[in-house]
Design an enzyme around this catalytic site. Sequence first.
Site, PDB file in Angstrom:
ATOM      1  N   LYS A 121       0.860  -1.192   0.000  1.00 43.34           N
ATOM      2  CA  LYS A 121       0.000   0.000   0.000  1.00 43.34           C
ATOM      3  C   LYS A 121       0.894   1.238   0.000  1.00 43.34           C
ATOM      4  CE  LYS A 121      -2.655   1.265   3.729  1.00 43.34           C
ATOM      5  NZ  LYS A 121      -2.126   2.582   4.136  1.00 43.34           N
ATOM      6  N   GLU A 190      -9.218   7.604   3.829  1.00 43.30           N
ATOM      7  CA  GLU A 190      -9.138   7.888   5.270  1.00 43.30           C
ATOM      8  C   GLU A 190      -9.682   9.272   5.603  1.00 43.30           C
ATOM      9  OE1 GLU A 190      -5.399   6.887   7.081  1.00 43.30           O
ATOM     10  OE2 GLU A 190      -5.928   7.867   8.983  1.00 43.30           O
TER      11      GLU A 190
HETATM   12  O1  KIV Z   1      -1.024   2.253   8.853  1.00 46.23           O
HETATM   13  C1  KIV Z   1      -2.245   2.132   9.015  1.00 46.23           C
HETATM   14  O2  KIV Z   1      -2.729   1.666  10.050  1.00 46.23           O
HETATM   15  C2  KIV Z   1      -3.127   2.561   7.931  1.00 46.23           C
HETATM   16  C3  KIV Z   1      -4.601   2.514   8.188  1.00 46.23           C
HETATM   17  C4  KIV Z   1      -4.977   3.672   9.013  1.00 46.23           C
HETATM   18  C5  KIV Z   1      -5.385   2.443   6.938  1.00 46.23           C
HETATM   19  O3  KIV Z   1      -2.683   2.942   6.899  1.00 46.23           O
END
Ligand code: KIV
Length: 272
Positions: A121, A190
């Site tokens: 991600k 988010e």
């Molecule tokens: O690092 C994380 O916990 C995240 C979530 C808030 C989606 O990216």
Amino acid sequence: MSTAKNDIKRITTHVLHAMKEKGEKISMLTAYDYSMAKILDEAGIDILLVGDSASNVMAGHETTLPITLEQMVYHAQSVIRGVNRSFVVVDLPFGSYQGNSTKALNSAITIMKESGAHAVKLEGGAEIEESVRRILSAGVPVMGHLGLTPQSIYKFGTYSVRAKEEAEAQKLIEDAKLLEEIGCFALVLEKIPATLGKKVSESLHIPVIGIGAGNGTDGQVLVVHDVLGITKDFHPRFLRRYLNLYDTIKTAVGQYISDVKSGDFPSEEEQY
Ligand code: KIV
């Protein structure tokens, strides 16, 4: 009857897309270690995110910025060992992909090769397009992340709701379309208005997972320490706490200390 490991239907990007098509909501939580990942996987969570929020909840930093690629690999390796079914996504940490697509590709390959995770991600839209394209070209599934992107906290200056103004909402919609077009398999949104979360989810074919993005997204993600009440002083409106483990653990440990001090532990039955 126990389920044999091979009988378990693993979650894949195809399964996640089918869930969106069927209108079946996707559940996602963070995990950073083997023991927690095993519990969440057995409970049936669809996606486990090895989030760079490990920087906050595991290491005690104020932001997600300090965590390194090496530390993310360690957390991801631990999570992967606990998982039979869930799809495991790992955050590329701050400084491992921004402004340098070769570095981004190398970081993603390091995560995939050394941890056995299933996807990465990245935070951002058009400004990281080249990095996302290079990673996708290597066959690595990419999840996007728009809205409040904690790696840019010093640019935003606050953790307040994003994209309330028309211009920022429009940029978010364009970035979401771009990420889908270039091949991201899913997107996290988010802390944005619920109406915008719904609008983006309805306009994309890929699953959109929200955190503080309302009920109209295709799934929800939260930080597991917040859900279980291990963190104490964090009360955003979007958070639902299911336990208060901070106090439960503190009470249990207090009892253990008192049993040790009094000589009550170990008892006859607890010794050889
Ligand atoms: O690092 C994380 O916990 C995240 C979530 C808030 C989606 O990216």
